[in-house]
Design a protein around this motif. Structure first.
Motif, short mmCIF file in Angstrom:
data_model
loop_
_atom_site.label_atom_id
_atom_site.label_comp_id
_atom_site.label_asym_id
_atom_site.label_seq_id
_atom_site.Cartn_x
_atom_site.Cartn_y
_atom_site.Cartn_z
N GLU A 1 0.83 -1.20 0.00
CA GLU A 1 0.00 0.00 0.00
C GLU A 1 0.87 1.26 0.00
OE1 GLU A 1 -2.45 -3.37 1.29
OE2 GLU A 1 -0.46 -2.64 1.88
N ASP A 2 1.99 1.21 0.71
CA ASP A 2 2.94 2.32 0.68
C ASP A 2 3.48 2.51 -0.74
OD1 ASP A 2 4.85 4.28 2.06
OD2 ASP A 2 6.27 2.86 1.17
N GLY A 3 3.77 1.38 -1.40
CA GLY A 3 4.25 1.46 -2.78
C GLY A 3 3.19 2.04 -3.71
N LEU A 4 1.93 1.65 -3.51
CA LEU A 4 0.85 2.19 -4.34
C LEU A 4 0.71 3.69 -4.16
CD1 LEU A 4 -1.57 1.81 -6.23
CD2 LEU A 4 -2.96 1.27 -4.22
N ALA A 5 0.80 4.16 -2.90
CA ALA A 5 0.69 5.60 -2.64
C ALA A 5 1.83 6.36 -3.32
CB ALA A 5 0.71 5.85 -1.12
N ASP A 6 3.05 5.86 -3.21
CA ASP A 6 4.19 6.51 -3.86
C ASP A 6 4.07 6.46 -5.37
OD1 ASP A 6 5.36 7.18 -1.45
OD2 ASP A 6 6.60 5.38 -1.36
N PHE A 7 3.56 5.36 -5.88
CA PHE A 7 3.36 5.21 -7.32
C PHE A 7 2.37 6.26 -7.83
CE2 PHE A 7 1.00 3.39 -10.90
CZ PHE A 7 2.02 2.98 -11.75
N CYS A 8 1.27 6.42 -7.12
CA CYS A 8 0.25 7.40 -7.52
C CYS A 8 0.81 8.83 -7.44
CB CYS A 8 -0.98 7.27 -6.63
SG CYS A 8 -1.92 5.75 -6.86
N ASP A 9 1.55 9.10 -6.38
CA ASP A 9 2.16 10.44 -6.24
C ASP A 9 3.14 10.71 -7.38
OD1 ASP A 9 0.91 11.53 -4.00
OD2 ASP A 9 2.27 10.54 -2.61
N GLY A 10 4.02 9.74 -7.64
CA GLY A 10 5.05 9.94 -8.65
C GLY A 10 4.49 10.06 -10.05
N PHE A 11 3.65 9.13 -10.44
CA PHE A 11 3.13 9.15 -11.80
C PHE A 11 2.01 10.17 -11.96
CE2 PHE A 11 5.51 5.29 -11.84
CZ PHE A 11 5.85 5.07 -13.17
N GLY A 12 1.37 10.52 -10.85
CA GLY A 12 0.32 11.55 -10.93
C GLY A 12 0.88 12.96 -10.93
N ILE B 1 -5.59 10.01 -2.53
CA ILE B 1 -6.75 9.69 -3.36
C ILE B 1 -6.64 8.25 -3.88
CG2 ILE B 1 -7.93 10.21 -5.53
CD1 ILE B 1 -7.20 13.15 -5.07
N GLY B 2 -5.44 7.86 -4.28
CA GLY B 2 -5.23 6.52 -4.79
C GLY B 2 -5.56 5.45 -3.76
N LEU B 3 -5.12 5.66 -2.51
CA LEU B 3 -5.40 4.68 -1.46
C LEU B 3 -6.88 4.64 -1.11
CD1 LEU B 3 -2.40 5.13 1.01
CD2 LEU B 3 -2.83 3.23 -0.57
N ILE B 4 -7.53 5.81 -1.09
CA ILE B 4 -8.96 5.84 -0.78
C ILE B 4 -9.74 5.06 -1.83
CG2 ILE B 4 -11.00 7.34 -0.68
CD1 ILE B 4 -9.23 9.47 0.62
N ILE B 5 -9.42 5.31 -3.10
CA ILE B 5 -10.12 4.61 -4.19
C ILE B 5 -9.82 3.11 -4.14
CG2 ILE B 5 -10.27 4.34 -6.69
CD1 ILE B 5 -9.81 7.34 -6.94
N TYR B 6 -8.54 2.77 -3.92
CA TYR B 6 -8.17 1.36 -3.89
C TYR B 6 -8.90 0.61 -2.77
CZ TYR B 6 -5.62 -2.80 -2.56
OH TYR B 6 -5.32 -4.08 -2.19
N PHE B 7 -8.82 1.12 -1.54
CA PHE B 7 -9.45 0.42 -0.42
C PHE B 7 -10.98 0.39 -0.56
CE2 PHE B 7 -5.44 1.15 2.03
CZ PHE B 7 -5.21 -0.18 2.34
N SER B 8 -11.55 1.45 -1.11
CA SER B 8 -13.00 1.47 -1.31
C SER B 8 -13.43 0.39 -2.30
CB SER B 8 -13.45 2.85 -1.82
OG SER B 8 -13.17 3.86 -0.87
N MET B 9 -12.69 0.29 -3.40
CA MET B 9 -13.04 -0.71 -4.42
C MET B 9 -12.77 -2.12 -3.91
SD MET B 9 -11.88 1.12 -7.99
CE MET B 9 -12.80 -0.06 -8.97
N LEU B 10 -11.68 -2.30 -3.16
CA LEU B 10 -11.40 -3.61 -2.60
C LEU B 10 -12.51 -4.04 -1.65
CD1 LEU B 10 -9.49 -6.02 -2.10
CD2 LEU B 10 -8.34 -4.64 -0.35
#
Length: 264
Positions: A88-99, A123-132
């Motif tokens: 999840e930390d990687g996903l957050a950094d990925f969204c920040d970097g590519f976004g 935003i990425g984590l909120i969307i991810y956890f909500s969809m999961l």
């Protein structure tokens, strides 16, 4: 004296993978040679047997004690605690970097290395956890348990392929974990494939009477997501990072769950 990774034992490399990808205090019992950590991706799906298995157990047995909505949250929490929110930390950094990095390679890598989370990451984590949560809550306890066990390992099988398609985007000294994964040998590739595909085969066998389940879509849609994310990384940073690996695993896994619920 420096040890070549091929001189290490297979169980040491597996042990290193469980230390690296979970927060279990296994290192207190034994610390494998540093070289073993270069091969942890080769056993990544195997750690998914543990993390997916824990989620599956919580989903199936937790519903006997709690309402289904609470059980799903507890299952997600169990995996986050087990992994220390590594992916999840990687996903957050990925969204920040590519976004937020645009098409500037150095800026993307700099943002991803920053330990502070930004707007895109939140935003990425909120969307991810909500969809999961919404995906799992649409399934019965037994089906959710089977899906999670299969999806966790299969997503890590696909995500692990990135180290064969792209070079590491940083130097070893600049990496967060100070570790660069080695390329897969033929033997390691076969092992990785079996670790990731066996839970999926078990799931397909146990649910073969469900006529509405399309095994071809379950296999290939996550592959398409994998290719799209690979293309994005190739075009923008010409490589991958540890954060990219974590994001890949979670997004591919989510695509597996989204595919499942479209069949119900």
């Amino acid at each position: 004296m420096e040890i070549n990774i091929d001189q290490t034992r297979w169980w040491q490399r597996i042990y290193a993978a469980f230390i690296f990808f979970t927060r279990l205090p296994l290192w207190r019992l034994y610390e494998p040679p540093k070289e073993c950590y270069r091969s942890v991706v080769e056993h990544w799906p195997l750690t998914g047997w543990l993390t997916g298995g824990v989620m599956a157990l919580v989903l199936y047995f937790g519903n006997m004690l709690f309402p289904w909505a609470v059980t799903v949250l507890l299952a997600i929490l169990a995996r986050v605690l087990l992994t220390g929110a590594l992916h999840e930390d990687g996903l957050a950094d990925f969204c920040d970097g590519f976004g937020g990095g645009g098409n500037n390679r150095e800026r993307i890598l700099s943002i991803m290395k920053d330990s502070h989370i930004g707007t895109y990451g939140v935003i990425g984590l909120i969307i991810y956890f909500s969809m999961l949560y919404l995906c799992l809550s649409q399934l019965s306890p037994l089906m959710a348990a089977l899906v999670v066990f299969a999806g966790d390992a299969y997503s890590k099988l696909l995500a692990g392929q990135i180290i064969m398609f792209l070079p590491y985007a940083r130097t070893e000294a600049d990496s967060k974990a100070h570790n660069i994964y080695r390329k897969l040998s033929v033997k390691a590739g076969i092992s990785l494939f079996l670790q990731g595909i066996l839970p999926l085969c078990m799931f397909l066998y146990l649910t073969h009477q469900e006529a509405h389940l399309r095994w071809d879509l379950l296999i290939f849609i996550p592959c398409i997501v994998m290719y799209f994310l690979y293309y994005m990384m190739h075009r923008k940073i010409h490589g991958y990072t540890g954060d990219c690996c974590g994001a890949l695993a979670l997004l591919i896994e989510l695509s597996f769950y989204l595919t499942i619920i479209t069949m119900f």
